[in-house]
Design a protein around this motif. Structure first.
Motif, PDB file in Angstrom:
ATOM      1  N   HIS A 125       0.940  -0.856   0.030  1.00 57.43           N
ATOM      2  CA  HIS A 125      -0.004  -0.150  -0.161  1.00 57.43           C
ATOM      3  C   HIS A 125       1.155   1.258  -0.026  1.00 57.43           C
ATOM      4  N   LYS A 133       1.368   3.911  -1.687  1.00 57.60           N
ATOM      5  CA  LYS A 133       0.818   5.363  -1.802  1.00 57.60           C
ATOM      6  C   LYS A 133       0.292   5.790  -0.514  1.00 57.60           C
ATOM      7  N   GLU A 134      -0.603   5.142   0.062  1.00 55.81           N
ATOM      8  CA  GLU A 134      -0.924   5.358   1.666  1.00 55.81           C
ATOM      9  C   GLU A 134      -0.025   5.269   2.534  1.00 55.81           C
TER      10      GLU A 134
END
Length: 154
Positions: free
Chosen positions: A75, A77-78
């Motif tokens: 994950h 980007k987050e």
């Protein structure tokens, strides 16, 4: 397995720090006081590099089984904007790998220097830079940026 390796990694950190600090003190003393480079100094150089490499192996193993790193990698980007996750997924591993590389280079260069003064100077400089990087990249319990316990139980 993960909690055990995490506790072991936390414990070995203290051996890395202790051996590195002792090696740096001896290196500066030998360099500044023009002392002879003894078998004890040679063994300390080797022990310091070996403990650092053991810590590296533990750290790499943890990196690949850590749920935090797993989240970071899947994950990105987050996760990259979440300080704790970014620290363990990217910053800690990069800085510690850099420090181990500096210890390795410093140890190898010191081993090959022809004079005692050069051996001590090489160890003092390379190991000091590595120690600075390590100190700034450990998630100390008192750190306002990222905090973890100084000692973990098995």
């Amino acid at each position: 397995m993960y909690p055990t390796l995490l506790a072991l990694h936390s414990l070995v950190r203290w051996f890395v720090l202790a051996s590195l600090i002792i090696a740096i003190i001896r290196a500066y003393r030998g360099w500044l006081k023009h002392q002879p480079y003894t078998l004890a100094d040679e063994r300390l150089r080797w022990i310091t590099a070996t403990i650092a490499h053991i810590q590296l192996l533990l750290g790499i193993t943890l990196y690949f089984i850590s749920p935090i790193v797993d989240y970071f990698l899947h994950h990105f980007k987050e996760a990259v904007v979440i300080r704790d996750i970014r620290f363990f997924g990217m910053e800690h591993v990069t800085m510690m790998l850099t420090a181990i590389i500096l210890i390795t280079i410093g140890s190898a260069k010191a081993k090959r220097k022809p004079t005692d003064l050069e051996k001590f100077k090489t160890m003092a400089v390379w190991f000091s830079i590595a120690l600075f990087i390590i100190f700034t990249s450990i998630p100390w319990s008192f750190s306002p940026l990222i905090s973890r316990p100084n000692f973990r139980s098995f």
